[in-house]
Write a protein that holds these residues in place. Structure first.
Motif, mmCIF file in Angstrom:
data_model
loop_
_atom_site.group_PDB
_atom_site.id
_atom_site.type_symbol
_atom_site.label_atom_id
_atom_site.label_comp_id
_atom_site.label_asym_id
_atom_site.label_seq_id
_atom_site.Cartn_x
_atom_site.Cartn_y
_atom_site.Cartn_z
ATOM 1 N N SER A 245 0.832 -1.208 0.000
ATOM 2 C CA SER A 245 0.000 0.000 0.000
ATOM 3 C C SER A 245 0.864 1.254 0.000
ATOM 4 O O SER A 245 1.942 1.291 0.592
ATOM 5 N N GLU A 250 -5.137 3.185 1.755
ATOM 6 C CA GLU A 250 -5.064 2.033 0.859
ATOM 7 C C GLU A 250 -4.818 0.759 1.662
ATOM 8 O O GLU A 250 -5.379 -0.303 1.348
ATOM 9 N N ARG A 253 -7.998 -0.613 2.893
ATOM 10 C CA ARG A 253 -8.838 -1.220 1.853
ATOM 11 C C ARG A 253 -8.326 -2.603 1.479
ATOM 12 O O ARG A 253 -9.039 -3.367 0.825
ATOM 13 N N ARG A 254 -7.118 -2.925 1.892
ATOM 14 C CA ARG A 254 -6.505 -4.196 1.519
ATOM 15 C C ARG A 254 -6.340 -5.162 2.693
ATOM 16 O O ARG A 254 -6.030 -6.320 2.491
ATOM 17 N N ILE A 257 -10.384 -7.319 4.692
ATOM 18 C CA ILE A 257 -11.400 -6.662 3.880
ATOM 19 C C ILE A 257 -12.813 -6.985 4.371
ATOM 20 O O ILE A 257 -13.697 -6.124 4.380
ATOM 21 N N THR A 260 -13.507 -4.681 7.493
ATOM 22 C CA THR A 260 -13.573 -3.244 7.202
ATOM 23 C C THR A 260 -14.810 -2.911 6.371
ATOM 24 O O THR A 260 -15.453 -1.887 6.600
ATOM 25 N N THR A 261 -15.165 -3.768 5.417
ATOM 26 C CA THR A 261 -16.368 -3.510 4.630
ATOM 27 C C THR A 261 -17.632 -3.742 5.457
ATOM 28 O O THR A 261 -18.656 -3.092 5.223
ATOM 29 N N ARG A 264 -18.045 -0.626 7.357
ATOM 30 C CA ARG A 264 -18.450 0.421 6.416
ATOM 31 C C ARG A 264 -19.945 0.346 6.125
ATOM 32 O O ARG A 264 -20.655 1.354 6.178
ATOM 33 N N ARG A 323 -9.002 8.163 -0.961
ATOM 34 C CA ARG A 323 -9.350 7.178 -1.998
ATOM 35 C C ARG A 323 -8.508 7.396 -3.259
ATOM 36 O O ARG A 323 -8.938 7.132 -4.372
ATOM 37 N N LYS A 326 -6.399 3.079 -5.805
ATOM 38 C CA LYS A 326 -7.343 1.966 -5.881
ATOM 39 C C LYS A 326 -6.802 0.783 -6.683
ATOM 40 O O LYS A 326 -7.191 -0.358 -6.449
#
Length: 449
Positions: A245, A250, A253-254, A257, A260-261, A264, A323, A326
């Motif tokens: 990252s 970033e 986001r990796r 996952i 974190t999602t 979210r 962001r 990506k």
């Protein structure tokens, strides 16, 4: 039925008594879905049904995972005012994987309430969804929208999927047994005796733990996802080469996952997400990081770790650069630019400092470790720990070359790999290497969460 029986045997092998908990969570969530369907059009009653089930599941989680934490801190708070509070604590084992399957059950109730998925009437399929043994104890945390429908479909053995799954299992075993377990031996020694060691030793300990926790957790995820593919089941991706990252945003986001999602979709967005004022959006982000830390355990050290990452994330958020990255770094190129390399190294070092906090037993120990690492630093490299460095280097090279693919050993049967002898030769090399170089056996770190 086979999957449910296998999953309950797998989970009960650790402690059969905790099968009662997972059965209660599963039954109540299944029943809530049916009640929500029955009360269609009656929004107030639906809200009561979903709220009751969510509260029940969180109550079970809090009793086993957070009860003593709140009790001890409440007692300490009252002592400040000179009041002695005789708080009762409970002495029970934390059910392995309780956070994972609880969040999975919660996602079903919320998704049914929000009409993202229709409630299932197939109790066996639902029990399989909650207890599916490959990902039961350490994720990925699956959504009902992805995993549950797969248990309602007919499956036949798919050779291509099975081969791909076995490759992912093999790579996961290498990361766990060779990288993580060998790193753990050095990490334990350094963290146990950090006050007497040089700064170079402490930096090495931080770097080794950074790769230990990655090899341990992403290795488990690879094994889980690969095992599921043997059944024809597709689980969500949980890691996307996080140490490549270019900034902290970033990285998140990796890394992990599925968690974190989850935060979210079920906390950040309902709070308003980023579609509100800048300060409210920043508040929402801070809440997510603190809750993420608290999810890991009932300890101030994890909350501090979450706050540390929130501190790193805030400048990117305020500048609107959270962001920015990506795509895979150096996409379509063999080597990164000098700027990309410096960004990755800088992000990695910040993450490594965060892992010192995560690994420490207390906030004082984490601070003391970091201070000793900086003030006692020397450029003389420690003599021990060379073997794990070699294994880490192999991991980095393989995953760098494969960074645009789903996992490190995903290969296409073309070029040299179109020959079966070449493919099987590679498998045997990795398999034998894993057997010969496996470190001292360590339990998966994330089993405790």
């Amino acid at each position: 039925m086979f999957v449910v029986a296998a999953s309950y045997a797998f989970y009960g092998w650790w402690d059969w008594r905790f099968l009662i908990l997972i059965a209660i969570t599963t039954f109540c969530s299944f029943a809530s879905g049916l009640l929500l369907e029955k009360r269609e059009g009656q929004r107030t009653k639906q809200k009561w049904v979903s709220s009751t089930n969510i509260t029940l599941n969180l109550l079970i989680l809090c009793i086993f995972k957070y009860f003593n934490f709140f009790g001890e801190n409440l007692t300490a708070l009252f002592q400040v005012f000179g009041i002695e509070l005789d708080w009762v604590t409970i002495d029970v084992l934390l059910p392995v994987g309780i956070s994972f399957y609880t969040f999975q059950a919660l996602s079903y109730t919320i998704d049914v309430y929000q009409h993202k998925i229709k409630p299932t009437h197939d109790a066996v399929a639902f029990f399989a969804f909650i207890s599916f043994f490959p990902q039961l104890v350490a994720g990925p945390i699956e959504r009902a929208t992805n995993l549950l429908p797969q248990f309602l479909e007919a499956h036949s053995f798919n050779y291509a999927k099975a081969v791909d799954g076995m490759r992912q299992i093999l790579w996961g075993l290498f990361k766990k047994l060779v990288v993580a377990d060998n790193c753990s031996t050095v990490v334990n020694m350094i963290f146990d005796d950090y006050q007497t060691l040089s700064g170079a030793h402490l930096l090495l300990g931080a770097i080794f733990f950074t790769f230990q926790i990655y090899g341990d957790f992403s290795g488990y995820s690879d094994i889980a996802i690969g095992t599921a593919r043997l059944f024809g089941i597709n689980l969500m991706r949980n890691f996307n080469y996080p140490y490549f990252s270019r900034d902290i945003a970033e990285f998140w986001r990796r890394w992990h996952i599925s968690l974190t999602t989850w935060f979210r979709d079920y906390i950040y967005i309902p709070l308003g997400g980023s579609r509100c004022s800048k300060w409210k959006a920043m508040r929402n982000t801070l809440i997510i990081f603190l809750v993420s830390g608290f999810w890991y355990g009932a300890n101030w050290i994890f909350i501090c770790w979450g706050a540390f990452h929130a501190l790193l994330f805030t400048p990117l958020f305020l500048m609107g650069k959270n962001r920015k990255y990506k795509d895979a770094v150096a996409k379509g190129r063999l080597l990164p630019t000098a700027k990309e390399a410096l960004q990755m190294i800088g992000t990695f070092l910040l993450v490594a400092v965060g892992w010192i906090i995560f690994r420490a037993e207390t906030i004082h120990q984490a601070w003391d470790y970091i201070v000793c690492m900086v003030t006692k630093f020397s450029f003389k490299l420690p003599a021990h720990g060379k073997d794990p460095l070699i294994y880490i280097a192999i991991l980095i090279v393989v995953e760098w070359l494969q960074r645009e693919k789903q996992f490190g050993l995903q290969i296409e049967e073309k070029g040299a790999f179109r020959y079966q002898a070449v493919r099987w030769g590679l498998y045997y090399v990795i398999f034998i290497t894993t057997l010969l170089l496996a470190g001292q056996q360590e339990e998966f770190i994330y089993f405790q969460f």
